[in-house]
Write an enzyme that holds these catalytic residues in place. Structure first.
Site, PDB file in Angstrom:
ATOM      1  N   GLY A 125       0.782  -1.229   0.000  1.00 25.18           N
ATOM      2  CA  GLY A 125       0.000   0.000   0.000  1.00 25.18           C
ATOM      3  C   GLY A 125       0.812   1.275   0.000  1.00 25.18           C
ATOM      4  CG  ASP A 193       5.706  -1.472  -7.961  1.00 18.85           C
ATOM      5  OD1 ASP A 193       6.761  -1.095  -8.503  1.00 18.85           O
ATOM      6  OD2 ASP A 193       5.658  -1.916  -6.794  1.00 18.85           O
ATOM      7  CB  CYS A 246      12.356  -3.266  -6.510  1.00 20.17           C
ATOM      8  SG  CYS A 246      11.569  -4.807  -6.005  1.00 20.17           S
TER       9      CYS A 246
END
Length: 320
Positions: A125, A193, A246
């Site tokens: 979140g 993402d 990432c």
């Protein structure tokens, strides 16, 4: 905190990505240091100016590295272990503990009030609450997560931060997009993402070095291509999508974006990214494969350049 040595194949791949010996050496040195403690002021509940006053009164030394983004803060002094997470300001949702590189995809997405936005892989979140703050709690966010335990974390963080313009869904990302497409729902902006091999998180999660496996990289690449392709199907004409990971692995970054540029040829274009950190150009070739030359518009963020974690960001616009 001791960072395990990189597995030979991972070290070899990073050396290929960073062919300059000094650059590679600096990378190895940087990942052995813990990242800076950074937080994001939750502007749904408090202004950066008022939060700064509260934190300084506690003896915290705060830096705001970006003039255009005062909500981004770095804690410069060494605090007691766990102090950042157990402070009253954190419990009240005045700030979110978030690594700076993790904040960048939403800065690229540029959410606006009253838009309809899809956050396809939303938990825990950090980016969902950041989007809600940029939207000033107007419009609608659909925050999707497939894992129930992670949904509990997502819901908890959204409640703590006061993100009230969000709907949580529990579904596999591609399946959700297919369902939304059938319902005729389209989004102004989409954040994808994706789950990834995590090569950029070596500083905060040293176990990544032990768990890293080239087969995981290849498996993740397939999942990511499916997620990104599905997300494009629910993007409005003129809508913008940010794809981020990432990890440093080109198979999960440039290869995925190149795949959708080819699949949606003439429908999607890559946008130039502007960020207040050093970005390196995306790759146009890797391991014998050549990618679309426009992938230089994507952004590679390395730990040694900005004293952050590693990230990859690409911004796409649907033109027809």
């Amino acid at each position: 905190m001791k960072i395990p040595e990189l597995k030979p194949l991972l070290a070899e791949r990073m050396k290929e990505l960073l062919p300059d010996n000094e650059d590679f050496k600096k990378f190895l040195e940087t990942i052995k240091k813990e990242p800076a403690d950074s937080i994001r002021c939750n502007t749904l509940k408090i202004s950066p100016e008022k939060l700064l006053i509260r934190l300084k009164s506690k003896g915290w030394s705060i830096a705001q590295p970006f003039n255009d983004y005062p909500e981004v803060m770095i804690i410069k002094n060494n605090l007691e272990p766990g102090e950042i997470g157990r402070s009253l300001e954190h419990l009240l949702g005045y700030y979110y503990v978030q690594e700076i590189a993790s904040m960048l995809p939403v800065l690229v997405l540029e959410p606006k009030p009253n838009q309809i936005i899809l956050d396809l892989c939303a938990s825990p979140g950090s980016k969902t609450t950041q989007i809600a703050a940029k939207m000033q709690n107007t419009g609608t966010i659909i925050a999707n997560e497939i894992n129930l335990k992670r949904i509990i974390i997502l819901a908890s963080n959204m409640e703590r931060c006061g993100a009230m313009n969000s709907i949580i869904t529990k579904k596999e990302g591609a399946a959700l997009c297919n369902r939304l497409k059938k319902e005729g729902l389209e989004f102004d902006k989409v954040l994808v993402d994706v789950p990834c091999s995590g090569e950029g998180t070596l500083r905060s999660n040293p176990a990544t070095a032990l768990m890293w496996n080239i087969n995981t990289v290849k498996q993740m690449s397939k999942i990511q291509k499916n997620l990104l392709s599905s997300a494009i199907e629910v993007l409005k004409k003129g809508g913008e999508l940010v794809y981020s990971t990432c990890t440093h692995a080109p198979e999960e970054n440039e290869e995925v974006v190149d795949f959708v540029l080819e699949r949606f040829k003439g429908k999607m274009i890559l946008e130039t990214i502007k960020l207040p950190v050093k970005c390196r150009f995306g790759l146009t070739k890797w391991s014998g494969q050549e990618y679309d030359n426009k992938l230089t518009k994507s952004c590679r963020i390395y730990p040694q350049d900005n004293n952050t974690e590693g990230f990859f960001i690409a911004k796409l616009r649907r033109v027809r």
